[in-house]
Write a protein that holds these residues in place. Structure first.
Motif, short mmCIF file in Angstrom:
data_model
loop_
_atom_site.label_atom_id
_atom_site.label_comp_id
_atom_site.label_asym_id
_atom_site.label_seq_id
_atom_site.Cartn_x
_atom_site.Cartn_y
_atom_site.Cartn_z
N GLY A 1 33.29 64.41 -11.80
CA GLY A 1 34.40 64.02 -12.65
C GLY A 1 34.61 62.52 -12.66
N ARG A 2 34.55 61.90 -11.48
CA ARG A 2 34.79 60.45 -11.39
C ARG A 2 33.68 59.64 -12.04
NH1 ARG A 2 36.11 61.85 -6.15
NH2 ARG A 2 34.12 61.06 -5.40
N ASN A 3 32.44 60.07 -11.87
CA ASN A 3 31.29 59.27 -12.31
C ASN A 3 30.86 59.52 -13.75
OD1 ASN A 3 31.17 58.16 -9.74
ND2 ASN A 3 29.75 59.72 -8.99
N TYR A 4 31.17 60.69 -14.27
CA TYR A 4 30.67 61.02 -15.60
C TYR A 4 31.78 61.40 -16.58
CZ TYR A 4 26.36 61.29 -12.92
OH TYR A 4 25.30 60.98 -12.09
N ASP B 1 22.94 71.19 -24.51
CA ASP B 1 22.62 70.47 -25.75
C ASP B 1 23.77 70.50 -26.74
OD1 ASP B 1 20.20 69.72 -24.78
OD2 ASP B 1 18.99 70.97 -26.13
N ASP B 2 24.47 71.62 -26.77
CA ASP B 2 25.64 71.70 -27.65
C ASP B 2 26.69 70.67 -27.25
OD1 ASP B 2 24.58 73.78 -29.15
OD2 ASP B 2 25.48 75.33 -27.87
N VAL B 3 26.89 70.52 -25.94
CA VAL B 3 27.88 69.56 -25.45
C VAL B 3 27.44 68.14 -25.79
CG1 VAL B 3 29.02 68.61 -23.41
CG2 VAL B 3 28.72 71.08 -23.64
N LEU B 4 26.13 67.86 -25.67
CA LEU B 4 25.62 66.54 -26.05
C LEU B 4 25.89 66.28 -27.53
CD1 LEU B 4 22.15 66.29 -24.23
CD2 LEU B 4 24.29 65.13 -23.64
N GLU B 5 25.65 67.28 -28.36
CA GLU B 5 25.90 67.11 -29.79
C GLU B 5 27.38 66.89 -30.06
OE1 GLU B 5 24.75 66.33 -33.50
OE2 GLU B 5 23.40 66.74 -31.82
N HIS C 1 27.96 53.88 -23.64
CA HIS C 1 28.41 54.32 -22.32
C HIS C 1 28.69 55.81 -22.32
CE1 HIS C 1 29.96 53.53 -18.32
NE2 HIS C 1 31.12 54.11 -18.61
N MET C 2 29.31 56.29 -23.38
CA MET C 2 29.60 57.72 -23.49
C MET C 2 28.31 58.53 -23.58
SD MET C 2 32.72 57.17 -26.20
CE MET C 2 32.59 58.80 -26.90
N PHE C 3 27.37 58.07 -24.38
CA PHE C 3 26.10 58.78 -24.52
C PHE C 3 25.38 58.86 -23.17
CE2 PHE C 3 25.11 58.04 -29.33
CZ PHE C 3 26.35 58.56 -29.67
N LEU C 4 25.35 57.74 -22.45
CA LEU C 4 24.66 57.70 -21.16
C LEU C 4 25.34 58.59 -20.13
CD1 LEU C 4 23.88 53.88 -21.04
CD2 LEU C 4 22.18 55.71 -21.14
N ARG C 5 26.67 58.59 -20.11
CA ARG C 5 27.39 59.46 -19.17
C ARG C 5 27.11 60.93 -19.51
NH1 ARG C 5 27.78 55.25 -17.64
NH2 ARG C 5 26.23 56.13 -16.25
N ALA C 6 27.13 61.25 -20.80
CA ALA C 6 26.96 62.65 -21.20
C ALA C 6 25.56 63.16 -20.85
CB ALA C 6 27.21 62.80 -22.69
N VAL C 7 24.54 62.35 -21.11
CA VAL C 7 23.18 62.81 -20.89
C VAL C 7 22.84 62.82 -19.40
CG1 VAL C 7 21.87 60.63 -20.95
CG2 VAL C 7 20.91 62.69 -22.01
N SER C 8 23.60 62.07 -18.58
CA SER C 8 23.37 62.03 -17.14
C SER C 8 24.07 63.17 -16.41
CB SER C 8 23.85 60.69 -16.57
OG SER C 8 23.17 59.61 -17.15
N LEU C 9 24.91 63.89 -17.10
CA LEU C 9 25.63 65.00 -16.48
C LEU C 9 24.64 66.05 -15.99
CD1 LEU C 9 28.75 65.59 -16.30
CD2 LEU C 9 28.39 67.19 -18.18
N GLN D 1 34.43 71.64 -22.21
CA GLN D 1 33.25 72.35 -21.70
C GLN D 1 32.77 71.73 -20.39
OE1 GLN D 1 32.12 75.16 -22.88
NE2 GLN D 1 33.64 75.11 -24.54
N MET D 2 32.81 70.42 -20.29
CA MET D 2 32.39 69.76 -19.04
C MET D 2 33.30 70.17 -17.89
SD MET D 2 31.56 65.89 -20.35
CE MET D 2 30.26 65.55 -21.55
#
Length: 920
Positions: free
Chosen positions: A891-894, A839-843, A819-827, A856-857
């Motif tokens: 903020g609410r969705n991701y 990409d740094d934030v994804l890592e 769920h975290m991975f999907l939220r992060a990559v959907s940002l 960072q987000m």
């Protein structure tokens, strides 16, 4: 699948599929089912939290059941408390020296909140059940500061003191019956307590010298307060209260002086001058008070005398503090300090014969120097500062209680001589016990020669005789990490035997050997989980104790109770008594009857077995595969559990090359538990027995030490799951993410899955975990082949239920990570800032550096910003023409769901640790 029962049943059903498809992974499949339901809206994070709360309760109850078995609870209130003695002299000899020195250390294992620790203690001593209210949310956890650790340590020691008083009272009562004419001469000392919380400087710079002084003064005030309360309970009008009450008030005032920032010279001068000045209520020794209590007891009634002698025994044991204290420095700090005292010392090799000759002369010729608090304040050297602080404590706080100086990474006799030089330089060598720590592979391998060389030094022998003991420390944390827990224990045992031989060979049998075994509560760092008997014998075996006995060397065993885990055994007075009564009842001397343990006579088998396990463990440690897998998530899978924490890398790229030496032993062990397989306990045993299973099995089964070894391994294996290790690697499998929506399912996340698949094509972690799981599987097959030749033994009555529960917990966390991975990559994309890209934030998310990622987000998508109404403008404006929500939806969705999922994952971490019985 909205209940824990549903998940357990689903996992059970899927396990049957492994017979048909061996590579099928039930844990990962269950996580996929949960992830699909979560992303489809069929499950919410609220639903997952509800299930996690139930599992947290189950984990606490499981830990309570383990501890009840460890302490044989519920039991009887009547304890045997040692052997029966017909002779008063033997009774006295047995009880007038400590059965154990117990050290309350503060390694970062404060996993449970105070409420959870209290609930766990109630379950241990009660009916074993835990109320759901014990599920404390992560954000409610107290900050684990040094002050918090010290408070918890003092609380645990206080309960231990009460338990010891109860034991002493029972001993005196028994003696009054059995030895009516002499029992009042008894001076029981069944336990001595110590702590290094606030005094351990190894690897940390956040403890100021005046913090240590302040802690010691606070401990003095607390102990005097407890003495006063005990004496008032005995006799509210006792004449000694006239001495103790003003001494307490004076100590409290001085503790308050040093409970503040004293970096300003004026403030320090005021506080120091008040402490060092002569004062009628400045109590520095309890000797006169102890003598008065014992003299009064000679003529008092039996009941009154027992109470007086119990109080006197407590004073003799603890002095003017809650217990003795251990300072700790690193060998390198001592080396840097001693070089300042040697002409040309900057280039001197401390381990050389020339350096030893110089140090020998320096120790012999040193003249004591005076020092005050000003000298302490301006001293730059950490090591010298420690000796100056010890001097001030001995001169102005407690003149009787000795202080231990532990030296970490001590691999040369000259390091001990350097410490002895500083002890003599500041006039405290008669009260300081220098204790080298043997923990690294090199130190354990060469420790025998080290001790033999040290004991040949005339100055050291004279010093040891004056102190009455030779002290060493053996550490299981780093040894268990870099050597493996089984080889480490056997190497430590061999070192202890070499110490006994060295003391006998160098005519030092007239002094005691104090052996401090620094271990933790879990199977990952030295404390045997099967029973208290195993816990006591694993770090200091009957064989090692027998070597001291044959050399006529009196042994003073010392062991640590580490942090929140160790303090759990002292969470209440009842638990403290059960723990200490078991230890007091244990007979430390080598069993005289029976045949010698074959583990030590069949060295043709046991030595090869030990070396093979050590070689296998070293191969893991030297393997890039192992290192990369263990550090794949950084330290983000773990809760913060101590004031001394491992630093995370400041740059993203460094996470890929994080070395195992960059994380401490406890986090390393904790990560192994969280990934599902205690590699440093189990790995190598099967491989070491390969091709010789029958003979090795016969040796292990016929040997008490071998049986103990296998009980440790079986306990670890009962909780281990290689499928879980493999499941974590699948999170980074590009093919998994690409295939997840392949047949048109989950259209809502198809773009996110594709983005993850694209990103992870260049990631190495899937392959790393697969290679590690394969290596573990091959070794495990050999381990189970060995078990087939041994009698069946199930260390956990609820083994299968616990394994299913662990599988469900792991599946829930994997679903949260997805769920975290999907939220992060959907940002949505955002502009680069401060050299940080998307990409740094994804890592950061993939390595669970969630705090950094969220920062960072929220920088990129702020939800709080100025509004037009904040300004008092005369000129009208039609802009902005929207509702001013800004990035609120993002903020609410991701961002918020990612943060909440991570918080829930840390609660899963706590639950898993509780099933293992400790953190790391």
């Amino acid at each position: 699948m909205k209940s824990v029962t549903d998940l357990r049943e689903r996992l059970q059903d899927m396990h049957s599929r492994t017979a048909e498809t061996p590579l099928f992974n039930p844990v990962f499949q269950l996580s996929l089912d949960l992830s699909r339901a979560l992303e489809a809206g069929e499950l919410s994070l609220d639903d997952l939290e509800s299930m996690i709360c139930e599992l947290e309760t189950t984990a606490l109850e499981d830990r309570a059941a383990r501890t009840r078995r460890l302490l044989a609870l519920p039991g009887t209130d009547t304890w045997r408390l040692g052997p029966d003695f017909a002779d008063f002299g033997a009774f006295r000899e047995h009880w007038e020296q400590p059965r154990l020195h117990a050290v309350f250390t503060a390694h970062p294992t404060f996993l449970l909140t105070p409420d959870q620790a209290s609930s766990l203690a109630s379950a241990i001593t009660g009916d074993g059940s835990v109320a759901d209210a014990a599920c404390t949310a992560t954000e409610d956890r107290p900050a684990v500061t040094l002050v918090y650790e010290h408070q918890r340590a003092m609380r645990a020691i206080g309960h231990a003191q009460d338990a010891r008083d109860r034991i002493v009272g029972e001993l005196l009562s028994n003696a009054a019956v059995s030895f009516a004419d002499r029992w009042r001469d008894l001076k029981p000392l069944p336990f001595r307590f110590a702590t290094w919380v606030g005094y351990d400087m190894d690897g940390r710079t956040d403890i100021k010298w005046y913090d240590s002084i302040g802690f010691r003064l606070a401990e003095k005030a607390q102990r005097l307060r407890r003495y006063v309360a005990k004496l008032e309970k005995i006799d509210s009008g006792h004449k000694l209260l006239g001495t103790l009450h003003p001494a307490l008030a004076y100590a409290e005032a001085r503790a308050e002086d040093f409970a503040q920032d004293l970096s300003d010279p004026v403030d320090l001068s005021d506080a120091a001058n008040r402490l060092t000045a002569d004062h009628e209520h400045k109590l520095l020794s309890l000797a006169p008070i102890i003598a008065a209590l014992e003299e009064e007891a000679q003529q008092a009634s039996e009941d009154h005398a027992i109470k007086l002698l119990t109080l006197a025994a407590a004073m003799r044991a603890d002095g003017l503090g809650m217990g003795w204290i251990h300072f700790r420095v690193n060998a390198k700090q001592l080396h840097n300090a001693i070089r300042r005292r040697i002409e040309g010392g900057d280039t001197l090799e401390i381990g050389s014969k020339g350096a030893m000759a110089v140090l020998r002369k320096m120790v012999a010729e040193v003249e004591p120097m005076r020092a005050n608090f000003g000298a302490l304040a301006i001293e730059a050297s950490t090591a010298i500062r420690q000796f100056l602080a010890m001097a001030q404590i001995l001169h102005h706080i407690d003149a009787d209680a000795p202080i231990r100086m532990l030296v970490a990474e001590c691999e040369q006799p000259s390091t001990v001589m350097a410490a002895l030089y500083f002890a003599k330089l500041f006039g405290i060598a008669d009260k300081v016990d220098v204790s080298p720590l043997f923990e690294t592979e090199a130190a354990l391998e060469h420790g025998g020669r080290f001790l033999d060389a040290l004991l040949q030094e005339d100055e050291y022998r004279a010093y040891a005789r004056n102190r009455g003991r030779v002290c060493i420390q053996t550490g299981f944390s780093d040894a268990g990490r870099f050597v493996g827990q089984v080889p480490a224990s056997l190497a430590i045992e061999r070192l202890q035997g070499r110490m006994a031989d060295a003391m006998r060979a160098n005519a030092m049998s007239d002094v005691a050997a104090l052996v401090f075994n620094t271990h933790g509560e879990s199977m990952g760092r030295g404390a045997h989980p099967a029973s208290l008997k195993d816990r006591l014998e694993w770090p200091l075996s009957p064989w090692a104790r027998g070597r001291f006995a044959r050399g006529s060397v009196r042994l003073e065993p010392e062991a640590s109770f580490q942090g929140g885990d160790g303090y759990q055994l002292f969470e209440t007075p009842e638990l403290a008594f059960a723990t200490l009564a078991h230890i007091a009842d244990y007979e430390w001397t080598e069993h005289a009857s029976g045949e010698p343990d074959p583990f030590y006579t069949r060295t043709d088998l046991s030595l090869d077995f030990y070396r093979a396990i050590r070689t296998h463990q070293r191969e893991h440690l030297e393997s890039q595969t192992y290192s990369r897998a263990i550090t794949a998530f950084g330290l983000g899978m773990l809760n913060s559990t101590g004031s001394r924490v491992s630093r995370r890398q400041s740059d993203v790229a460094a996470d890929r090359s994080m070395n195992l030496r960059q994380i401490r032993a406890i986090p390393h062990n904790a990560i192994l538990q969280q990934l599902g397989y205690p590699v440093n306990v189990i790995a190598g045993i099967g491989t070491a027995a390969e091709g010789n299973e029958e003979e090795i099995a016969q040796l292990l089964e016929s040997s008490p030490r071998g049986q103990q070894l296998m009980r440790l391994a079986r306990n670890a294996n009962a909780l281990a799951s290689i499928k879980t290790v493999a499941a974590y690697g699948e999170l980074f499998n590009s093919a998994y993410w690409a295939s997840r929506t392949y047949r048109g399912t989950e259209d809502g996340i198809s773009h996110a899955c594709q983005a993850l698949a694209d990103y992870l094509t260049k990631d190495d972690r899937n392959g790393v975990f697969r290679r590690l799981a394969s290596r573990l599987r091959v070794d495990a097959l050999k381990f189970h082949r060995l078990l087939e030749h041994l009698p069946a033994e199930d260390p956990l009555p609820e083994r299968e239920q616990t394994r299913r529960t662990l599988g469900v917990l792991q599946a829930l966390r994997l679903a949260l990570f997805k769920h975290m991975f999907l939220r992060a990559v959907s940002l949505p994309s955002f502009s680069r800032a401060n050299d940080i890209s998307r990409d740094d934030v994804l890592e950061m998310v993939f390595t669970l550096r969630i705090d950094d990622a969220l920062a960072q987000m929220r920088r990129a998508f702020p939800t709080s910003f100025p509004q037009l109404d904040d300004f008092q403008m005369d000129e009208p404006s039609d802009w902005p023409d929207d509702e001013g929500e800004g990035y609120g939806a993002i903020g609410r969705n991701y961002i918020d769901p990612l943060e909440r999922a991570y918080m829930l994952s840390l609660r899963v971490t706590t639950a898993i640790a509780n099933h293992f019985g400790a953190h790391g």
